[in-house]
Design a protein around this motif. Structure first.
Motif, short mmCIF file in Angstrom:
data_model
loop_
_atom_site.label_atom_id
_atom_site.label_comp_id
_atom_site.label_asym_id
_atom_site.label_seq_id
_atom_site.Cartn_x
_atom_site.Cartn_y
_atom_site.Cartn_z
N ILE A 73 -1.06 39.37 19.87
CA ILE A 73 -1.78 39.80 18.63
C ILE A 73 -0.91 39.65 17.40
O ILE A 73 -1.72 39.10 16.13
CB ILE A 73 -2.06 41.37 18.86
N ILE A 74 0.15 40.13 17.40
CA ILE A 74 0.73 39.93 15.99
C ILE A 74 1.10 38.45 15.81
O ILE A 74 1.19 38.13 14.56
CB ILE A 74 2.38 40.75 16.12
N LYS A 75 1.43 37.51 16.61
CA LYS A 75 1.77 36.26 16.40
C LYS A 75 0.41 35.68 15.75
O LYS A 75 0.59 34.78 15.06
CB LYS A 75 1.89 35.47 17.73
N VAL A 76 -0.76 35.98 16.38
CA VAL A 76 -2.15 35.60 15.57
C VAL A 76 -2.21 35.97 14.17
O VAL A 76 -2.58 35.25 13.32
CB VAL A 76 -3.04 35.95 16.32
N LEU A 77 -1.56 37.33 13.76
CA LEU A 77 -1.85 37.80 12.46
C LEU A 77 -0.99 37.02 11.51
O LEU A 77 -1.06 36.61 10.32
CB LEU A 77 -1.48 39.16 12.56
N LEU A 78 0.42 36.66 12.19
CA LEU A 78 1.33 35.73 11.38
C LEU A 78 0.98 34.67 10.87
O LEU A 78 1.18 34.05 9.81
CB LEU A 78 2.84 35.79 12.16
N ASN A 99 -8.77 41.63 5.05
CA ASN A 99 -10.08 41.25 4.78
C ASN A 99 -10.77 40.13 5.59
O ASN A 99 -12.00 40.28 5.95
CB ASN A 99 -10.08 41.30 3.15
N VAL A 100 -9.93 39.18 5.60
CA VAL A 100 -10.51 37.82 6.16
C VAL A 100 -10.47 38.18 7.78
O VAL A 100 -11.09 37.34 8.49
CB VAL A 100 -9.64 36.75 5.83
N TYR A 101 -9.47 38.99 8.35
CA TYR A 101 -9.27 39.21 9.66
C TYR A 101 -10.44 39.80 10.19
O TYR A 101 -10.78 39.35 11.49
CB TYR A 101 -8.26 40.15 9.96
N ARG A 102 -11.50 40.41 9.75
CA ARG A 102 -12.74 40.94 9.91
C ARG A 102 -13.50 40.00 10.42
O ARG A 102 -14.72 40.11 11.24
CB ARG A 102 -13.21 41.72 9.05
N TYR A 103 -13.26 38.66 10.00
CA TYR A 103 -14.17 37.70 10.31
C TYR A 103 -13.60 36.72 11.37
O TYR A 103 -14.25 35.41 11.77
CB TYR A 103 -14.50 36.80 8.94
N GLN A 118 -5.92 27.85 13.94
CA GLN A 118 -5.23 29.50 13.71
C GLN A 118 -5.64 29.83 12.33
O GLN A 118 -5.74 29.01 11.29
CB GLN A 118 -3.86 29.29 13.96
N GLY A 119 -5.24 31.01 11.90
CA GLY A 119 -5.23 31.89 10.54
C GLY A 119 -6.60 31.32 9.74
O GLY A 119 -7.76 31.30 10.49
N TYR A 120 -6.43 31.09 8.52
CA TYR A 120 -7.52 30.82 7.65
C TYR A 120 -8.48 29.61 8.09
O TYR A 120 -9.39 29.30 7.97
CB TYR A 120 -7.09 30.66 6.16
N ASP A 121 -7.70 28.74 8.75
CA ASP A 121 -8.58 27.43 9.51
C ASP A 121 -9.46 27.74 10.27
O ASP A 121 -10.70 27.47 10.28
CB ASP A 121 -7.54 26.41 10.10
N LEU A 122 -9.18 28.66 11.30
CA LEU A 122 -10.06 29.26 12.26
C LEU A 122 -11.27 29.68 11.77
O LEU A 122 -12.34 29.70 12.01
CB LEU A 122 -9.35 30.20 13.20
N ILE A 123 -10.92 30.69 10.56
CA ILE A 123 -12.04 31.33 10.14
C ILE A 123 -12.87 30.37 9.35
O ILE A 123 -14.35 30.63 9.47
CB ILE A 123 -11.71 32.49 9.08
N ALA A 124 -12.45 29.43 8.78
CA ALA A 124 -13.19 28.45 7.74
C ALA A 124 -14.19 27.79 8.77
O ALA A 124 -15.27 27.28 8.41
CB ALA A 124 -12.48 27.46 6.96
N LYS A 125 -13.54 27.20 9.95
CA LYS A 125 -14.26 26.35 10.65
C LYS A 125 -15.40 27.36 11.56
O LYS A 125 -16.43 26.54 11.44
CB LYS A 125 -13.40 25.91 12.01
N ASN A 126 -15.32 28.52 11.58
CA ASN A 126 -16.41 29.25 12.37
C ASN A 126 -17.27 29.64 11.49
O ASN A 126 -18.66 29.47 11.72
CB ASN A 126 -15.61 30.60 12.80
N HIS A 144 -5.46 46.09 15.67
CA HIS A 144 -4.39 44.80 15.50
C HIS A 144 -3.81 44.99 14.25
O HIS A 144 -2.52 44.72 14.21
CB HIS A 144 -5.22 43.60 15.45
N LEU A 145 -4.21 45.83 13.28
CA LEU A 145 -3.54 45.91 11.90
C LEU A 145 -2.47 46.93 12.21
O LEU A 145 -1.30 46.88 11.57
CB LEU A 145 -4.37 46.14 10.70
N GLU A 146 -2.93 47.96 12.89
CA GLU A 146 -1.83 49.12 13.18
C GLU A 146 -0.63 48.43 13.85
O GLU A 146 0.55 48.95 13.77
CB GLU A 146 -2.52 50.17 13.96
N LYS A 147 -0.85 47.59 15.03
CA LYS A 147 0.46 46.76 15.67
C LYS A 147 0.95 46.16 14.70
O LYS A 147 2.31 46.16 14.88
CB LYS A 147 -0.37 45.90 16.72
N MET A 148 0.16 45.46 13.87
CA MET A 148 1.24 44.54 12.70
C MET A 148 1.98 45.72 11.99
O MET A 148 3.24 45.04 11.53
CB MET A 148 0.19 43.99 11.93
N SER A 149 1.66 46.72 11.68
CA SER A 149 2.34 47.63 10.83
C SER A 149 3.47 48.31 11.50
O SER A 149 4.57 48.51 11.05
CB SER A 149 1.46 48.85 10.19
#
Length: 406
Positions: A73-78, A99-103, A118-126, A144-149
Motif C-alpha cells: 500500500i505504501i509503495k503504491v502511494l510512494l 486528492n488524486v488518490y481518491r480516483y 503507477q501513480g498519476y499515469d494510472l489515474i490519467a489512463k483510467n 491507506h493515508l493513515e498507513k502512509m502517515s
C-alpha cells in the motif's frame, strides 16, 4: 526484499555472556550513539520503506501478511510522489496526492489497459477510458493515508525526514450510511434453494457449509473459511466454533478470540461428522490462501451464485449480509446487546464470566493447553449463549438434507 542484515559497528558488544533460553545463541547489543555523532545514510523513499518493513518484522508485533500488505500500500502511494527524495515532499504535495488518490481504480492489475501503470499515469489512463473503472472507496483512501502517515512518522523519528506531511491529512468526509444490508426473506429462500442444495450435489464441501455457517454463527466469511478441525471444540458440554488466530495464516478482525456455540440446525446437518471425517487439518483445504485470506475464492463463488439466482449485485448485499441478518434477528428478539456482541466479536464487546479451562476439549478428544484458554476467560459461558443462538429462524434451511445423506 526488505529483510536486511544490521551492519556491524564498533559499538556492538559481541558474544555477551547472557545466553538465550535455548542456551545456544549469544545475544548482541548496540550502545546508543549521540545524535550529534550520528550519520544518517541517504536513502531513497523506497529504501526507507524497506527498512521500515524490516524494522516491523524484527519487532515481531505484526503478522507478516499485514506487514506485506502495508508495504504494498505504501509503495503504491510512494509512486505518486514522482521523485525519490522523501524529505522533498511538503504538505501541499501530500494534499495533492490525497486528492488524486481518491480516483485510484480498484484492482488495476485485473485490467489489461491499466496493468503496470503507477501513480498519476494510472489515474490519467483510467480517466481517459470511455467508462473509467470503479474507484476505491473513501474509507479505503482514508485507511491507506493513515498507513502512509504511520510510515512517515517512523521515518521522521529515524532521521530520514524533517516532518510528517501526511499527519492528520484532511480527507473527504465518509458517509456513515450502511453499504451492506441484510438479506430479505425472499433472498434467503433463494440462496438456500440454489441448485446445489436442491440437487444435493457439491463440487466442494464449502458450497454446502459456508452459507449455513454464516447464517447460524454470525461469523465473518474469512473466520469460517480459515477454520481447522482443532477449532471445533466442546465447552460446557456444548459444541462450539473457536474463532482465533492460532496460526500465522489465521486472522480475526479485532484480534480477540471467542467461542460461538453451534446452532442445533448446524448439528442436525451433520457438521460434527463432517469435521471428524477430515484428514486434512483445515476444514476447507480447497480454499487457497490468497492476499492474506482464505475467503477470496468463497467470496467470488458466492457472488456468482447470487447473480445466478437473480440477486442484484447493486442491491447492497453480499456474504457479510448473513452477519447483518444474524445481528438483526437477535435484536428483534430483544436479546441484550452485550450477548450479541460477545457472539459476533464486536471490538467493544463486554468481557464477563470466566470459562473454566477443564471443560474445554477438542472433538477428537485432545486436551487444550490451559494457557491457550486464558484468552477466552472473560466471555459468556456457552451454556448462556447457546439458547440465544438457537433463536435464529431455521425455516429457510429446514428442507436442506444433511451433508452425508444420500
Amino acid at each position: 526484499m526488505f529483510i536486511q542484515t544490521m551492519r556491524a559497528t564498533s559499538n556492538i558488544i559481541n558474544h555477551h555472556n547472557l545466553m538465550t533460553n535455548s542456551n545456544s545463541t549469544p545475544l548482541s547489543f548496540e550502545r546508543p550513539t549521540p545524535k550529534s555523532l550520528k550519520i544518517v545514510e541517504h536513502k531513497t523513499c523506497f529504501e526507507i520503506l524497506d527498512e521500515y518493513s524490516n524494522y516491523r518484522c524484527t519487532l515481531g508485533r505484526s503478522k507478516m501478511k499485514n506487514i506485506l500488505q502495508d508495504h504494498q500500500i505504501i509503495k503504491v502511494l510512494l509512486h505518486f510522489i514522482g521523485f525519490l527524495e522523501l524529505n522533498e515532499l511538503d504538505r501541499s504535495g501530500a494534499e495533492h496526492i490525497a486528492n488524486v488518490y481518491r480516483y485510484r481504480p480498484k484492482n488495476p492489475k485485473k485490467y489489461l489497459d491499466l496493468k503496470g501503470l503507477q501513480g498519476y499515469d494510472l489515474i490519467a489512463k483510467n480517466e481517459s477510458l470511455p467508462h473509467p473503472r470503479e474507484y476505491i472507496s473513501l474509507s479505503t483512501v482514508k485507511g491507506h493515508l493513515e498507513k502512509m502517515s504511520t510510515f512517515m512518522a517512523w521515518a521522521k523519528y529515524h532521521g530520514y525526514i524533517s516532518d510528517n506531511v501526511f499527519y492528520k491529512l484532511p480527507t473527504k468526509k465518509i458517509s456513515t450510511a450502511k453499504t451492506v444490508f441484510s438479506f430479505n426473506n425472499q433472498q434467503l429462500s433463494a440462496i438456500f434453494s440454489m441448485p446445489d442444495y436442491i440437487k444435493h450435489q457439491y463440487r466442494h464441501s464449502y458450497y454446502y457449509w459456508v452459507p449455513l455457517l454464516l447464517r447460524y454463527t454470525g461469523a465473518r466469511l474469512n473466520e469460517i473459511c480459515q477454520l481447522t478441525k482443532y477449532d471445533i471444540v466442546i465447552a460446557d458440554d456444548i459444541y462450539c466454533l473457536l474463532i482465533r488466530e492460532a496460526f500465522d495464516d489465521q486472522s480475526v478482525k479485532t484480534g480477540k478470540s471467542r467461542l460461538i456455540p453451534l446452532h442445533d440446525e448446524i448439528l442436525n446437518k451433520g457438521f460434527i461428522d463432517f469435521v471428524n471425517s477430515k484428514s486434512d487439518i483445515r476444514l476447507f483445504p480447497e480454499l487457497p490462501f490468497c492476499n492474506g485470506y482464505y475467503s477470496h475464492n468463497a467470496s467470488k463463488w458466492f457472488a456468482r451464485r447470487r447473480k445466478m439466482i437473480g440477486i442484484d449485485s447493486q442491491s447492497g448485499v453480499n456474504a457479510h449480509s448473513f452477519r447483518r441478518n444474524f445481528i438483526n434477528e437477535l435484536k428483534q428478539k430483544l436479546v441484550s446487546k452485550p450477548f450479541v456482541e460477545s457472539i459476533v466479536g464486536h471490538e467493544h464487546a463486554e468481557k464477563l464470566i470466566k470459562l473454566p479451562n477443564e471443560i474445554v476439549n477438542s472433538i477428537i478428544g485432545l486436551e487444550h493447553n490451559s494457557e491457550s484458554f486464558d484468552t477466552y476467560g472473560e466471555q459468556y459461558s456457552p451454556k448462556i449463549l447457546q439458547p440465544i443462538i438457537n433463536c435464529i429462524d431455521v425455516s429457510h434451511t429446514a428442507h436442506i438434507r444433511p451433508y452425508f445423506s444420500i
